[in-house]
Design an enzyme around this catalytic site. Structure first.
Site, mmCIF file in Angstrom:
data_model
loop_
_atom_site.group_PDB
_atom_site.id
_atom_site.type_symbol
_atom_site.label_atom_id
_atom_site.label_comp_id
_atom_site.label_asym_id
_atom_site.label_seq_id
_atom_site.Cartn_x
_atom_site.Cartn_y
_atom_site.Cartn_z
ATOM 1 N N SER A 152 0.830 -1.201 0.000
ATOM 2 C CA SER A 152 0.000 0.000 0.000
ATOM 3 C C SER A 152 0.871 1.261 0.000
ATOM 4 O O SER A 152 1.630 1.478 -0.945
ATOM 5 C CB SER A 152 -0.942 -0.048 1.212
ATOM 6 O OG SER A 152 -1.942 0.925 1.114
ATOM 7 N N ASP A 244 -9.983 -4.390 -4.281
ATOM 8 C CA ASP A 244 -9.171 -3.341 -3.672
ATOM 9 C C ASP A 244 -9.378 -2.036 -4.431
ATOM 10 O O ASP A 244 -9.271 -2.012 -5.660
ATOM 11 C CB ASP A 244 -7.693 -3.754 -3.734
ATOM 12 C CG ASP A 244 -6.765 -2.801 -3.003
ATOM 13 O OD1 ASP A 244 -7.201 -1.709 -2.589
ATOM 14 O OD2 ASP A 244 -5.592 -3.166 -2.840
ATOM 15 N N HIS A 274 -8.017 -5.169 -0.083
ATOM 16 C CA HIS A 274 -6.791 -4.499 0.329
ATOM 17 C C HIS A 274 -6.298 -5.102 1.645
ATOM 18 O O HIS A 274 -7.090 -5.481 2.509
ATOM 19 C CB HIS A 274 -7.061 -3.006 0.507
ATOM 20 C CG HIS A 274 -5.844 -2.171 0.638
ATOM 21 N ND1 HIS A 274 -5.031 -1.859 -0.423
ATOM 22 C CD2 HIS A 274 -5.282 -1.571 1.720
ATOM 23 C CE1 HIS A 274 -4.042 -1.099 -0.018
ATOM 24 N NE2 HIS A 274 -4.157 -0.917 1.301
#
Length: 302
Positions: A152, A244, A274
């Site tokens: 991320s 995601d 995610h």
């Protein structure tokens, strides 16, 4: 594909814990709640030893595998939107990577926004990378076999690091990376509610980290780096998840690198959300992704 049942179970647990999103909580509460996601990682792998130290002023935690050195080195950069995340919260992930990739992991405790806004996190990661490249031999690492990985926001910082220090890394593994802070990709609207990471939280992350800075700055959004910069990237693995919000920008980054003749491996994990990589204790596919990432790193270090 439908949402994976194991992921649905995780979301049900989180929903039962409260109806507020991370960005609706006071900052200390949000940070504690984010670190508690580590509980979905299951029993962490057993490493030979760990050490908390400073890399030219930046906190880092080192993890050694139980094998003879010198070891290849993985610089790991945690996620959390540049606002959340910690060395403790990602301890299990760092242990898993060290054991399964048989490498020395250097986990980076970079400064967080909003107390330390852009580009503080980038500066810290670059500082640690230069420290590793300069001193790896002193702690049993092989400075000729260094790779970078992050999830991320950590994937964002990993990509920026590789772009800033070309030719210094054997590989980069980017797990559902944030590559474009303009937030214009369709997956943000498609997956921006109900799948852990929400559009509102993404906006909160960017507001805290970037403020009024240009979201297209290549240190903020590596997707906007120049062709000649991206063309120098090492072999790259990009992992994305079907549900995601960051799916499309991660895949756009993989496509951009591939178009510039960079060796790219990409896999979209169907049914995943995610942060699924950190949920190995409950989501079997996370173990599959761990094997893919560590196999990719092992090959890069040969």
């Amino acid at each position: 594909m439908p949402l994976d049942p194991s992921v649905k179970a995780v979301l049900d647990i989180l929903d039962s814990a409260g109806d507020k999103q991370l960005h609706e909580l006071p900052m200390p509460v949000a940070r504690a709640a984010y670190d508690q996601l580590a509980g979905f990682g299951g029993e962490p792998a057993v490493v030979a030893r760990t050490q908390h130290t400073s890399a030219d002023g930046v906190p880092v935690r080192l993890y050694w595998p139980d094998s003879p050195g010198p070891h290849p080195v993985l610089l790991f950069v945690h996620g959390g939107g540049w606002v959340l995340g910690s060395l403790d919260g990602y301890d299990g992930v760092a242990r898993d990577l060290s054991v399964h990739a048989d490498c020395l992991v250097v986990s980076v405790g970079y400064r967080l926004a909003p107390d330390h806004c852009f580009p503080a996190a980038v500066e810290d990661v670059i500082t640690v990378a230069k420290w590793v490249l300069r001193t790896a031999e002193s702690f049993g690492g092989d400075a000729d076999r260094v790779a970078v990985a992050g999830d991320s926001a950590g994937g964002n910082l990993s990509a920026v690091l590789v772009n800033e220090l070309p030719g210094r890394f054997r590989a980069q593994a980017l797990l559902y990376p944030a590559t474009d802070q303009t937030r214009q990709h369709p997956s943000i609207r498609e997956n921006g509610e109900g799948y852990l990471l929400t559009e509102g939280t993404l906006r909160w992350f960017s507001e805290n980290y970037l403020g009024d800075q240009d979201p297209r700055h290549p240190w903020a959004s590596p997707l906007y780096a120049a062709d000649e910069v991206l063309a120098a990237a090492p072999p790259t693995l990009v992992v994305t998840g079907e549900f995601d919000p960051l799916r499309d920008e991660g895949e756009a980054y993989a496509a951009r690198l591939r178009a510039l003749s960079v060796h790219v491996e990409h896999r979209r994990y169907d049914g995943m959300i995610h942060a699924f990589f950190s949920m190995r204790g409950m989501v079997p596919t996370a173990g599959e992704a761990l094997n893919q990432v560590t196999g990719f790193l092992r090959d890069a270090w040969k």
